[in-house]
Motif scaffolding. Structure first.
Motif, PDB file in Angstrom:
ATOM      1  N   SER A   1      60.294  37.790  22.877  1.00  0.00           N
ATOM      2  CA  SER A   1      59.033  38.509  22.743  1.00  0.00           C
ATOM      3  C   SER A   1      59.285  40.014  22.853  1.00  0.00           C
ATOM      4  O   SER A   1      60.331  40.439  23.350  1.00  0.00           O
ATOM      5  CB  SER A   1      58.054  38.073  23.828  1.00  0.00           C
ATOM      6  N   PRO A   2      58.332  40.836  22.392  1.00  0.00           N
ATOM      7  CA  PRO A   2      58.539  42.293  22.502  1.00  0.00           C
ATOM      8  C   PRO A   2      58.826  42.756  23.925  1.00  0.00           C
ATOM      9  O   PRO A   2      59.698  43.604  24.142  1.00  0.00           O
ATOM     10  CB  PRO A   2      57.219  42.859  21.975  1.00  0.00           C
TER      11      PRO A   2
ATOM     12  N   ALA B   1      55.288  47.666  23.689  1.00  0.00           N
ATOM     13  CA  ALA B   1      54.965  46.232  23.672  1.00  0.00           C
ATOM     14  C   ALA B   1      53.653  45.971  24.400  1.00  0.00           C
ATOM     15  O   ALA B   1      52.812  45.183  23.934  1.00  0.00           O
ATOM     16  CB  ALA B   1      56.094  45.427  24.304  1.00  0.00           C
ATOM     17  N   ASP B   2      53.442  46.634  25.540  1.00  0.00           N
ATOM     18  CA  ASP B   2      52.223  46.411  26.313  1.00  0.00           C
ATOM     19  C   ASP B   2      50.984  46.954  25.599  1.00  0.00           C
ATOM     20  O   ASP B   2      49.887  46.423  25.775  1.00  0.00           O
ATOM     21  CB  ASP B   2      52.345  47.060  27.693  1.00  0.00           C
TER      22      ASP B   2
ATOM     23  N   ARG C   1      50.739  47.206  22.174  1.00  0.00           N
ATOM     24  CA  ARG C   1      50.523  46.391  20.974  1.00  0.00           C
ATOM     25  C   ARG C   1      50.105  44.963  21.313  1.00  0.00           C
ATOM     26  O   ARG C   1      49.282  44.360  20.625  1.00  0.00           O
ATOM     27  CB  ARG C   1      51.814  46.343  20.151  1.00  0.00           C
ATOM     28  N   TYR C   2      50.724  44.413  22.361  1.00  0.00           N
ATOM     29  CA  TYR C   2      50.485  43.019  22.753  1.00  0.00           C
ATOM     30  C   TYR C   2      50.082  43.009  24.229  1.00  0.00           C
ATOM     31  O   TYR C   2      50.923  42.796  25.102  1.00  0.00           O
ATOM     32  CB  TYR C   2      51.738  42.171  22.527  1.00  0.00           C
ATOM     33  N   PRO C   3      48.830  43.239  24.539  1.00  0.00           N
ATOM     34  CA  PRO C   3      48.404  43.443  25.936  1.00  0.00           C
ATOM     35  C   PRO C   3      48.771  42.271  26.837  1.00  0.00           C
ATOM     36  O   PRO C   3      48.565  41.105  26.471  1.00  0.00           O
ATOM     37  CB  PRO C   3      46.883  43.581  25.814  1.00  0.00           C
TER      38      PRO C   3
ATOM     39  N   PRO D   1      44.668  39.440  28.576  1.00  0.00           N
ATOM     40  CA  PRO D   1      43.905  39.064  27.381  1.00  0.00           C
ATOM     41  C   PRO D   1      42.569  39.779  27.246  1.00  0.00           C
ATOM     42  O   PRO D   1      41.968  39.773  26.166  1.00  0.00           O
ATOM     43  CB  PRO D   1      43.708  37.547  27.551  1.00  0.00           C
TER      44      PRO D   1
ATOM     45  N   ARG E   1      42.299  45.376  24.749  1.00  0.00           N
ATOM     46  CA  ARG E   1      42.462  45.494  23.305  1.00  0.00           C
ATOM     47  C   ARG E   1      43.901  45.835  22.949  1.00  0.00           C
ATOM     48  O   ARG E   1      44.574  46.574  23.677  1.00  0.00           O
ATOM     49  CB  ARG E   1      41.544  46.582  22.757  1.00  0.00           C
ATOM     50  N   ALA E   2      44.374  45.314  21.818  1.00  0.00           N
ATOM     51  CA  ALA E   2      45.640  45.788  21.265  1.00  0.00           C
ATOM     52  C   ALA E   2      45.433  47.213  20.767  1.00  0.00           C
ATOM     53  O   ALA E   2      44.403  47.541  20.175  1.00  0.00           O
ATOM     54  CB  ALA E   2      46.089  44.879  20.128  1.00  0.00           C
TER      55      ALA E   2
END
Length: 397
Positions: A55-56, A270-271, A273-275, A278, A281-282
């Motif tokens: 993962s990122p 990464a955080d 773009r992909y929070p 949940p 927001r990205a």
């Protein structure tokens, strides 16, 4: 976000991190000391460290481990063979099947690495992971459900392994396959680890020293994390509010750093773009350390000082924000990037160590977060808390 709410978030975050850090390393110090011994035996017999992350976020840790072992930042440490296998290379298990040898040490980040860890363990490699119940022989489960806190504890853990594996590696008589010798020259690292010059045959005594050193290092980062978050409270709150406003107006976050700080930039992006939460927001973010073709082209044709500023010229726009991470605050390519970003109307944020270096003394960033230490692993660990909380505060702003 009100100032009071932001301060409450920082107070709560520091309290949670302080307790998790204390509990984790006090509970695991004995096992970590013995793992250092086992890793040293592998390295002494020609083994390598292979870090896996798909993962990122996991990729950033895998690359951080590899660069620390290959390019030691503490005087007196020898370079040790390490590499990272990340998601862009294909399925981790297929990469591991081609790369892992029986004498290696394999560290997996995230559940995506479990199949590769199982394969590595079957081959005889020493395997390490950070989730209980998986395939790894050695598992260390951080005592928190918060993804950011877990990552910070894991970062301290692999830094400690890197720092203290050398203790056993230098005590030749404690390693299978190597002969004891009567004396050992501790060299330039003696002021950090005075017990390196002790006897070569008392394994339990050295394990005990290493265990105490692990607890001391955890206490050190706990204090440094508190200094970073408390002294820089206003900077973090203002930076978060500014970045949130930039993002809401259509801007982006750009991040950069060198070496271990480059992997921290990867983690920041990464955080965004992909929070990890949940509910967040990205957000648009660019990692200026990500493309080796761009970095090597600029370094080869112009020079390393331009590797980030040229990318700021290409990507930076009025209304964007730049986050620069540096343990020294003096890196020429970081300084050049901050200067270029300001000339383009970008918001500038810097997270720096030591006394802040040129970045702080010349006021090269709008918001400067200074972690006051000269010990690079501890600086990076405290900076991880700072940028994780910056990310959280952006969503509350």
């Amino acid at each position: 976000m009100s100032h009071l709410l932001g301060s409450d978030v920082l107070d709560r975050a520091l309290s949670e991190r302080t307790e998790a850090n204390r509990a984790f390393f006090e509970a695991e110090s004995e096992r970590l000391a013995r793992l250092c011994h086992r890793m040293a035996e592998r390295f002494a017999r020609g083994g390598r460290l292979i870090a896996l992350g798909r993962s990122p976020a996991a990729r950033s840790d895998a690359r951080h481990v590899a660069v620390e072992f290959v390019h030691p930042v503490i005087v007196g440490k020898r370079a040790l063979p390490a590499l990272a296998l990340a998601g862009e290379g294909g399925p981790l298990v297929e990469q591991a099947a081609l790369a892992v040898e029986p004498g290696d040490i394999v560290i997996g980040f995230g559940s995506d690495a479990d199949s590769a860890l199982a394969l590595a363990r079957e081959r005889g490699a020493l395997t390490l992971a950070f989730e209980a119940g998986g395939a790894a022989e050695w598992a260390f489960e951080p005592p928190s459900q918060d993804a950011s806190i877990r990552q910070e504890l894991v970062e301290t853990l692999y830094h400690v392994l890197w720092e203290l594996v050398h203790v056993f590696f230098d005590h030749r008589g404690l390693l299978e396959g190597r002969d004891a010798r009567r004396t050992h020259d501790t060299g330039a690292s003696s002021f950090l680890y005075p017990f390196l010059a002790e006897g070569e045959t008392d394994l339990e005594a050295v394990v005990g020293d290493v265990r105490r050193s692990i607890v001391a290092k955890a206490e050190e980062v706990g204090k440094l994390r508190a200094q970073t978050l408390e002294d820089n409270r206003e900077q973090l709150l203002a930076a978060a509010a500014g970045v949130r406003a930039d993002l809401e107006a259509g801007g982006r976050l750009l991040a950069l750093g060198n070496g271990g700080s480059a992997t921290d930039a990867m983690d920041v992006v990464a955080d965004f773009r992909y929070p990890p939460d949940p509910r967040w927001r990205a957000r648009p973010a660019l990692d200026l350390t990500e493309d080796p073709a761009i970095l090597t082209a600029i370094a080869n044709d112009i020079g390393t000082e331009a590797i980030f500023s040229r990318q700021v010229i290409a990507h930076g726009r009025d209304g964007d924000a730049l986050l620069a991470i540096s343990t020294s605050g003096n890196s020429a390519n970081v300084v050049a990037a901050l200067v270029e970003a300001r000339s383009r109307g970008m918001r500038t944020i810097a997270m720096v160590g030591y006394d802040g270096g040129r970045v702080a003394s010349e006021r090269l960033a709008d918001h400067v977060v200074v972690t006051r230490s000269e010990h690079i692993p501890r600086i990076q660990e405290a900076q991880a808390s700072a940028y994780h909380l910056l990310r959280e505060l952006v969503e509350l702003a």
